[in-house]
Design a protein around this motif. Sequence first.
Motif, mmCIF file in Angstrom:
data_model
loop_
_atom_site.group_PDB
_atom_site.id
_atom_site.type_symbol
_atom_site.label_atom_id
_atom_site.label_comp_id
_atom_site.label_asym_id
_atom_site.label_seq_id
_atom_site.Cartn_x
_atom_site.Cartn_y
_atom_site.Cartn_z
ATOM 1 N N ARG A 188 0.812 -1.220 0.000
ATOM 2 C CA ARG A 188 0.000 0.000 0.000
ATOM 3 C C ARG A 188 0.846 1.271 0.000
ATOM 4 O O ARG A 188 0.534 2.231 -0.703
ATOM 5 C CB ARG A 188 -0.914 0.011 1.222
ATOM 6 C CG ARG A 188 -1.892 -1.147 1.330
ATOM 7 C CD ARG A 188 -2.852 -1.231 0.171
ATOM 8 N NE ARG A 188 -4.031 -2.029 0.530
ATOM 9 C CZ ARG A 188 -4.948 -2.442 -0.339
ATOM 10 N NH1 ARG A 188 -4.821 -2.147 -1.622
ATOM 11 N NH2 ARG A 188 -5.999 -3.151 0.067
ATOM 12 N N GLY A 189 1.908 1.290 0.828
ATOM 13 C CA GLY A 189 2.700 2.503 0.966
ATOM 14 C C GLY A 189 3.873 2.593 0.017
ATOM 15 O O GLY A 189 4.294 3.688 -0.347
ATOM 16 N N GLY A 190 4.443 1.436 -0.379
ATOM 17 C CA GLY A 190 5.559 1.435 -1.306
ATOM 18 C C GLY A 190 5.099 1.374 -2.753
ATOM 19 O O GLY A 190 5.438 2.229 -3.567
ATOM 20 N N PHE A 191 4.279 0.350 -3.068
ATOM 21 C CA PHE A 191 3.755 0.220 -4.422
ATOM 22 C C PHE A 191 2.592 1.177 -4.665
ATOM 23 O O PHE A 191 2.438 1.705 -5.760
ATOM 24 C CB PHE A 191 3.270 -1.208 -4.690
ATOM 25 C CG PHE A 191 4.312 -2.273 -4.568
ATOM 26 C CD1 PHE A 191 5.666 -1.967 -4.510
ATOM 27 C CD2 PHE A 191 3.950 -3.611 -4.510
ATOM 28 C CE1 PHE A 191 6.628 -2.957 -4.390
ATOM 29 C CE2 PHE A 191 4.889 -4.615 -4.398
ATOM 30 C CZ PHE A 191 6.233 -4.287 -4.330
ATOM 31 N N THR A 236 13.708 -6.728 2.275
ATOM 32 C CA THR A 236 14.753 -6.627 1.260
ATOM 33 C C THR A 236 14.194 -6.078 -0.044
ATOM 34 O O THR A 236 14.777 -5.163 -0.654
ATOM 35 C CB THR A 236 15.406 -7.999 1.021
ATOM 36 O OG1 THR A 236 15.968 -8.476 2.242
ATOM 37 C CG2 THR A 236 16.503 -7.899 -0.020
ATOM 38 N N VAL A 237 13.076 -6.613 -0.490
ATOM 39 C CA VAL A 237 12.441 -6.098 -1.700
ATOM 40 C C VAL A 237 12.039 -4.633 -1.497
ATOM 41 O O VAL A 237 12.236 -3.775 -2.371
ATOM 42 C CB VAL A 237 11.220 -6.958 -2.084
ATOM 43 C CG1 VAL A 237 10.455 -6.332 -3.255
ATOM 44 C CG2 VAL A 237 11.651 -8.376 -2.426
ATOM 45 N N GLY A 238 11.487 -4.331 -0.317
ATOM 46 C CA GLY A 238 11.071 -2.966 -0.036
ATOM 47 C C GLY A 238 12.217 -1.989 -0.038
ATOM 48 O O GLY A 238 12.103 -0.879 -0.589
ATOM 49 N N ARG A 239 13.333 -2.350 0.567
ATOM 50 C CA ARG A 239 14.486 -1.449 0.612
ATOM 51 C C ARG A 239 14.997 -1.131 -0.783
ATOM 52 O O ARG A 239 15.431 -0.009 -1.057
ATOM 53 C CB ARG A 239 15.600 -2.100 1.431
ATOM 54 C CG ARG A 239 15.392 -2.044 2.932
ATOM 55 C CD ARG A 239 15.741 -0.691 3.500
ATOM 56 N NE ARG A 239 17.162 -0.389 3.391
ATOM 57 C CZ ARG A 239 17.697 0.786 3.690
ATOM 58 N NH1 ARG A 239 16.923 1.765 4.079
ATOM 59 N NH2 ARG A 239 19.002 0.988 3.572
ATOM 60 N N ARG A 240 14.955 -2.103 -1.678
ATOM 61 C CA ARG A 240 15.488 -1.869 -3.023
ATOM 62 C C ARG A 240 14.553 -1.006 -3.865
ATOM 63 O O ARG A 240 15.010 -0.275 -4.746
ATOM 64 C CB ARG A 240 15.740 -3.206 -3.721
ATOM 65 C CG ARG A 240 16.830 -4.042 -3.048
ATOM 66 C CD ARG A 240 17.290 -5.160 -3.958
ATOM 67 N NE ARG A 240 18.258 -6.032 -3.303
ATOM 68 C CZ ARG A 240 18.932 -6.996 -3.942
ATOM 69 N NH1 ARG A 240 18.750 -7.191 -5.240
ATOM 70 N NH2 ARG A 240 19.782 -7.755 -3.283
ATOM 71 N N LEU A 241 13.250 -1.070 -3.588
ATOM 72 C CA LEU A 241 12.294 -0.299 -4.381
ATOM 73 C C LEU A 241 11.930 1.032 -3.727
ATOM 74 O O LEU A 241 11.633 2.013 -4.432
ATOM 75 C CB LEU A 241 11.023 -1.130 -4.596
ATOM 76 C CG LEU A 241 11.161 -2.306 -5.558
ATOM 77 C CD1 LEU A 241 9.944 -3.225 -5.464
ATOM 78 C CD2 LEU A 241 11.343 -1.809 -6.987
ATOM 79 N N GLU A 242 11.926 1.079 -2.405
ATOM 80 C CA GLU A 242 11.547 2.283 -1.655
ATOM 81 C C GLU A 242 12.443 2.339 -0.418
ATOM 82 O O GLU A 242 12.054 1.918 0.677
ATOM 83 C CB GLU A 242 10.068 2.213 -1.260
ATOM 84 C CG GLU A 242 9.509 3.475 -0.659
ATOM 85 C CD GLU A 242 9.431 4.626 -1.647
ATOM 86 O OE1 GLU A 242 9.502 5.775 -1.199
ATOM 87 O OE2 GLU A 242 9.299 4.356 -2.866
ATOM 88 N N PRO A 243 13.673 2.868 -0.552
ATOM 89 C CA PRO A 243 14.684 2.740 0.502
ATOM 90 C C PRO A 243 14.266 3.253 1.873
ATOM 91 O O PRO A 243 14.731 2.728 2.888
ATOM 92 C CB PRO A 243 15.862 3.552 -0.051
ATOM 93 C CG PRO A 243 15.689 3.496 -1.535
ATOM 94 C CD PRO A 243 14.212 3.507 -1.767
ATOM 95 N N ALA A 244 13.388 4.257 1.932
ATOM 96 C CA ALA A 244 13.036 4.838 3.227
ATOM 97 C C ALA A 244 11.969 4.044 3.974
ATOM 98 O O ALA A 244 11.668 4.346 5.134
ATOM 99 C CB ALA A 244 12.556 6.278 3.030
ATOM 100 N N LEU A 245 11.404 3.017 3.353
ATOM 101 C CA LEU A 245 10.260 2.330 3.944
ATOM 102 C C LEU A 245 10.661 1.412 5.096
ATOM 103 O O LEU A 245 9.916 1.259 6.061
ATOM 104 C CB LEU A 245 9.528 1.530 2.859
ATOM 105 C CG LEU A 245 8.028 1.313 3.037
ATOM 106 C CD1 LEU A 245 7.289 2.632 3.162
ATOM 107 C CD2 LEU A 245 7.463 0.502 1.878
ATOM 108 N N PHE A 246 11.842 0.784 4.994
ATOM 109 C CA PHE A 246 12.315 -0.131 6.033
ATOM 110 C C PHE A 246 13.733 0.253 6.435
ATOM 111 O O PHE A 246 14.499 0.777 5.625
ATOM 112 C CB PHE A 246 12.282 -1.579 5.541
ATOM 113 C CG PHE A 246 10.913 -2.074 5.180
ATOM 114 C CD1 PHE A 246 10.010 -2.424 6.167
ATOM 115 C CD2 PHE A 246 10.524 -2.164 3.857
ATOM 116 C CE1 PHE A 246 8.741 -2.876 5.837
ATOM 117 C CE2 PHE A 246 9.260 -2.613 3.513
ATOM 118 C CZ PHE A 246 8.363 -2.969 4.516
ATOM 119 N N ASP A 247 14.091 -0.035 7.671
ATOM 120 C CA ASP A 247 15.402 0.342 8.185
ATOM 121 C C ASP A 247 16.521 -0.472 7.559
ATOM 122 O O ASP A 247 17.664 -0.022 7.491
ATOM 123 C CB ASP A 247 15.447 0.171 9.708
ATOM 124 C CG ASP A 247 14.573 1.186 10.421
ATOM 125 O OD1 ASP A 247 14.317 2.256 9.831
ATOM 126 O OD2 ASP A 247 14.140 0.908 11.555
#
Length: 704
Positions: free
Chosen positions: A120-123, A473-484
């Motif tokens: 929801r927040g990244g994609f 891991t997928v989130g960091r590569r697509l939206e770096p600020a979403l996960f630490d």
Amino acid sequence: MSEWTPTTCMRCAVGCGHLQQGVDSGYGLDTVRGDANHPVNRGLACQRGVRETADPDGEWLTRPLVREGGELVATSWDTALDIVVTRFDEALREGSDNVAVLGSGQQTNEAAYALGKLARGGFGTRYYDANTTLCMASAVTAYYQAFGSDAPPPTYDDIPDAETHLIWGANPAAAHPVMYRWIVDSAEDGTLMVVDPVESETVDDADCHVQPEPGTDLALARAVLASVVDAGAVDEAFVDRYTSRFDDLLADLPSVEAAAAAAGVPVETVERVAEALADPTLVYWGMGVNQSVQGTATARALIDLCLATGNLGPGTGPFSLTGQANSMGTRVCSSKGTWPGHRDFEDPDHRRTVAETWGVPVERLPDDPGPGPVGIVDAIADGDVDACWAVATNPVAGMPDADRVRDALSDAFLVVQDTFRTETCGVADVVLPAATWGESEGTVMNMERTVSRVRAATDVPPKIRQDIDIVATVGRRLEPALFDGPRIDPREVFDELRALTAGTPADLSGISYDRLDAEYAVRWPAPEPRGQGGYRYYASEGDGWDFPTPSGRARFSTGGHGGLAEPTDEEYPLTLTTGRRPGAYNTGVRSRGGETDEFPVARVHPETTLEHIEALDRGRTVVASRRASVTVRVQPDDGVPTGMIWLPIHHPAVNALTLPVVDPESDEPNLKQCAVDVRAPHPENPLTYQGIASSDDVAPAGDD
């Protein structure tokens, strides 16, 4: 031998505490047993949960796989993730809805929260849902409509105080053995009634078995309420003071005789059920109610029965039975149908709070929760979605009209994240191997809103990762600020989640890992570090009742039986229904062993087999619907009414037959009733189902 590690069983939604030990060397669990210190089960444990935790069936996924030349071949994590991120990024450049995500009630709260945060927040996709919508969405919608909030009002504490236990469209003897023991113990001094078209393990203990025609549960529920009204047994004081719209319901209520006839149930049986509601009653229901085009209306009608008879309060009430271990957590945490904490999806203040917590623009969040899993597959089939990510779910076997689902997913770029090789892996472009029970850290919620820990008692093999780490891991590569980071601490994720639920109907803010370490389990709402939720909407002091509806009252419904989703006719004269077997679990990947190579077993009344004897060949026949045909082995069984065929939901071939139409209010599919025929097996009627797991060779990795 390693030390005992406390955890929560992940088989079903009862939420039993387990103790587990890892093996002396290597990876895996050696011993699992019930935990006497856990407040939910006090040491009780079903052997199915123990066995499927310690020694599950299924072909383990041991390393990432990618499709090359039409085959899945082993590869490294870096290569697999590079492909996933590149393809997702390409799809998202065409629009946020160009990637679909399918989650699961098998994830921890932390993993489900992280997946929803990314979807929801990244994609920013509206094409995100979970397999819990396939089993619980109608009950959820009914709770919201009746009470203004989701989740059952009763808890397990109410079971011993009930005198009548009315189990409708469910088989807890097979699906929830520990909870069922509490029900049977309570019913020894009361009444156990079961509403089910076929005989089940639960029926074996029943004082009364009511057999409606499949798809007519709403008509039967209305017949029972009409009988209550005719007998003058309405709790008028409760109705007048705490409810609304009862007069509207009465205006549309059919006669007992007409509604009973529509359900195919004798009036005398209807009256017996109505009379039993005069005693303190718990009404339980499951997928036999929910999986219908009138699932929401039927669940509302069961709630209406409780409201009209005053069966709301300690020891009574409407109790939907959840199937998967963390269906409740998926509803509360994952941003599937509501934002975390049951925040309203369209409320601008809630949307702003979620966006600020996640650090994303509020306009990125989708405007609505999407069309449900069937609608998502429709969008993929129509070419509106280029990529799909299925996490801990097996839609090729678990969704209706399964051959169409397989074809649609085959045409998309499909990523499957799972522990075992499933039918959905068979059409995947990338397969990511995930940790399973006893290997993962986090929390879950059971069906009575209780949060407890799941813990790892063994390390994971080097090529396996936990769900939450794959998502991050997928989130960091697509939206770096979403996960630490690519590896994140589940405790920190839970702290973010519980802070986001503060002040909401599903308030988890008073629950911490430290508190769970000390108390084992805490039921929400729990806004303070001490105390926990009990029976919902009821307080022993003051007025007693407060519902989160605009009027502060519970609401009756006016739905009436509208006919079958797919009636029988001359071409398809038989009715198919499906149900659970005690030893199987969900689509059966953990429990069926080599059963995928066998024909599903169809329970058929002996008279029906004689009427269609020309269609049988050495005990086998072909069951055909308008969507597919499946070869089955026939088991004569007079516990199934004539004119009906019963098949197990766990076999991967069965849902090739089922109907993909959905309840317009909940988006839950009509999996429990469709029209079929039986035909003799011969070359013109082959087994057309394509989803049976293959034994594809996996080539060795070249870039390990």
